[in-house]
Design an enzyme around this catalytic site. Structure first.
Site, PDB file in Angstrom:
ATOM      1  N   LYS A  87       0.838  -1.198   0.000  1.00 29.35           N
ATOM      2  CA  LYS A  87       0.000   0.000   0.000  1.00 29.35           C
ATOM      3  C   LYS A  87       0.876   1.252   0.000  1.00 29.35           C
ATOM      4  O   LYS A  87       1.964   1.266   0.584  1.00 29.35           O
ATOM      5  CB  LYS A  87      -0.909  -0.027   1.230  1.00 29.35           C
ATOM      6  CG  LYS A  87      -2.010   1.024   1.254  1.00 29.35           C
ATOM      7  CD  LYS A  87      -2.892   0.817   2.475  1.00 29.35           C
ATOM      8  CE  LYS A  87      -3.981   1.873   2.587  1.00 29.35           C
ATOM      9  NZ  LYS A  87      -4.826   1.665   3.782  1.00 29.35           N
ATOM     10  N   SER A 162      -9.608   1.733   2.986  1.00 27.38           N
ATOM     11  CA  SER A 162      -8.763   2.519   2.101  1.00 27.38           C
ATOM     12  C   SER A 162      -7.742   1.672   1.328  1.00 27.38           C
ATOM     13  O   SER A 162      -7.029   2.189   0.475  1.00 27.38           O
ATOM     14  CB  SER A 162      -7.994   3.566   2.924  1.00 27.38           C
ATOM     15  OG  SER A 162      -7.170   2.940   3.891  1.00 27.38           O
ATOM     16  N   SER A 186     -10.019  -0.790   7.078  1.00 25.75           N
ATOM     17  CA  SER A 186      -9.483  -0.507   5.745  1.00 25.75           C
ATOM     18  C   SER A 186      -8.865  -1.702   5.036  1.00 25.75           C
ATOM     19  O   SER A 186      -8.507  -1.598   3.865  1.00 25.75           O
ATOM     20  CB  SER A 186      -8.446   0.622   5.829  1.00 25.75           C
ATOM     21  OG  SER A 186      -9.065   1.833   6.149  1.00 25.75           O
TER      22      SER A 186
END
Length: 536
Positions: A87, A162, A186
């Site tokens: 990420k 996210s 997330s």
């Protein structure tokens, strides 16, 4: 100030449940085609379609399988080579770490996150950095300077957030395993929306050093994979759960890890009828999609009928206030963490027409221009909200009250779990006088206590991207976190696994299992059993 500005990586797994391996350090079941790694530098149709990578590793950075195997044999004899997606808020040396924000455009981290270094030593090859909501603030991976991530199950739908890019990288086969971060769901929410497995470990198990912080008391590094087994083998088969990082003050000490490990069994009992799974009554909300409710019922019935596990209803009364408390606490911490992005310490400068004289004469001009142009709307909204709740006139009414609610959420979980919380010296017993009159009692000692909790990970199927972007109120978006936030507030391990549904939508539902603190190993074994029963 050594701020945690970070980068990420990705991997790929294989399923089939089995009892814990005899070897203490088994090799991961991650297979790779001999020709596939040479192709990762090419931007595939999948990458262009779903917008899940913001940076791809070059051909030179991706050795073929033979080279990776040789390298792995010299660095770690415990794992096979695997592809890791990272990420964009986790620091990597060879790729920029931008947090999907204009303010960190092309930022090159001078160091690498501990979790990335640990996984490299276990055979990981980073294939790229994945798209996300800016600074981790969002539930649909739409708040990104790179544009929205699209769901490979339906390109018009949200991939969740996210960590949406990491979930998609795993779903389409670009990575065997992906790193994400989970502050309030997330990792679990994107897993539910894309039909992958998303695991949030107990708070303090995996190091956060090198992860750009959103809310320090809530942030955890999470893992995504197509199935549960490679995650379990990576974390527990290679001893990752035992590694303390002195650079992360929230990482549990070696002494505490030993105490916690001694309090929690490593495996499930051979006779699964000794286990009890709780169904939280408060999670059966009106907004829950009927098809997801039906999948939840089917999962509970399968555990009882096919595995002989006891399934009982339980009450978590403070759950109703958990979401409100989270959206006070998380923005408050975010407003403090993001103060450093001012164009001086971190972040790109504002417009070129801000002269040096203007900047030196009035720093507020530089700061406001930099932050105004660099941050997206959602980040600004949460900074303002957090700044207000920390103000002298609002702190008692908001921040302090939210902290009290958080304590009550933790107490609710400790009361329903059979295992005591190893962070507490004494197991908290039920106080019948605090419970509603309608609470069912198992015996004279109180309600049933359970080993795990089962509930959906998301109340709905992934919404359409155009609907998300048309929503005027952020509160509607925040509602997607209603089932994931409670475990985050309590610091508990949780995992979302895909479950088949019978509805018209055609999407899998994410079924979430929650365990007591540090009971991660048993939780992942249980997730494998549930996954085998409910696989789409």
């Amino acid at each position: 100030m050594r701020a945690a500005l970070v980068r990420r990586t990705a991997t790929r797994p294989q399923s089939t449940w089995h009892h814990p391996p005899v070897s203490r350090y088994p090799r991961l079941c991650l297979q790779q085609s001999p020709t596939v790694s040479r192709q990762w530098h090419l931007k595939s149709i999948q990458s262009i379609t779903y917008n899940h990578f913001v940076e791809r590793a070059t051909n030179e950075a991706l050795p073929d399988t033979a080279t990776a195997a040789a390298t792995s044999s010299t660095t770690s004899s415990t794992t096979n080579p695997f592809r890791l997606a990272v990420k964009d808020n986790i620091a990597t040396i060879d790729l920029p770490t931008q947090c999907a924000s204009r303010i960190l455009a092309s930022h090159a981290s001078p160091f690498e996150a501990t979790i990335v270094r640990q996984l490299r030593s276990r055979g990981a090859t980073i294939v790229g950095k994945t798209n996300m909501d800016e600074f981790g603030m969002g539930s649909h991976s739409t708040n990104s300077t790179h544009g929205a991530v699209r769901n490979p199950l339906d390109e018009t739908r949200s991939a969740g957030g996210s960590s949406g890019g990491s979930a998609v990288a795993v779903r389409v086969g670009d990575a065997d395993v992906a790193l994400g971060t989970d502050t309030g769901g997330s990792v679990r929410l994107p897993a539910a929306y894309t039909g992958t497995v998303g695991y949030k470990p107990s708070y303090g198990m995996l190091s956060r050093f090198g992860v750009v912080p959103y809310a320090n008391s809530l942030d955890t590094v999470g893992l995504l994979a197509p199935t549960t087994r490679p995650i379990r083998e990576l974390v527990f088969g290679t001893g990752l759960d035992k590694e303390h990082d002195s650079q992360d003050p929230t990482c549990l000490s070696p002494e505490s890890r030993l105490r916690c490990a001694g309090a929690c069994p490593a495996t499930l009992p051979e006779n699964l009828s000794q286990l009890t799974v709780g169904i939280p009554l408060e999670y059966n909300i009106e907004e829950l999609d009927p098809s997801i409710r039906a999948a939840w019922t089917a999962a509970a019935s399968a555990l009882a009928d096919k595995l002989g596990i006891n399934v009982v209803p339980v009450s978590l009364p403070t759950t109703k206030e958990a979401l409100c408390a989270y959206y006070v606490l998380a923005p408050a911490e975010a407003s403090s963490n993001l103060a450093k992005y001012d164009g001086v310490r971190y972040g790109v400068r504002g417009d070129d027409d801000i002269s040096a004289d203007d900047a030196s004469g009035d720093n507020s001009t530089l700061y406001s221009e930099t932050r105004g142009l660099g941050f997206g709307d959602e980040v600004k909204r949460r900074i303002l909200l957090g700044t207000y709740t920390l103000s002298s006139e609002a702190m008692d009414n908001y921040f302090i009250q939210a902290q009290r609610v958080r304590r009550l959420v933790q107490r609710d979980f400790d009361r329903v779990f059979r295992l005591g919380n190893p962070l507490h010296e004494h197991h908290r017993q039920f106080d019948l006088s605090d419970m509603p009159e309608t609470t069912g009692l198992q015996d004279k000692r109180g309600p049933a206590q359970v080993d795990f909790l089962l509930c959906p990970a998301a109340p709905t199927f992934p919404p359409r991207l155009d609907e998300v972007q048309r929503q005027r109120s952020s509160v509607d978006v925040y509602m997607n976190d209603v089932f994931t936030v409670p475990a985050s507030l309590a610091g508990l391990p949780a995992v979302s696994v895909p479950a088949r549904t019978e509805g018209e939508e055609g999407f899998p539902a994410g079924m979430q299992l929650i365990g007591q603190y540090w009971d991660d190993s048993r939780l992942l074994y249980m997730a494998e059993r549930l996954e085998a029963l409910m696989a789409p």
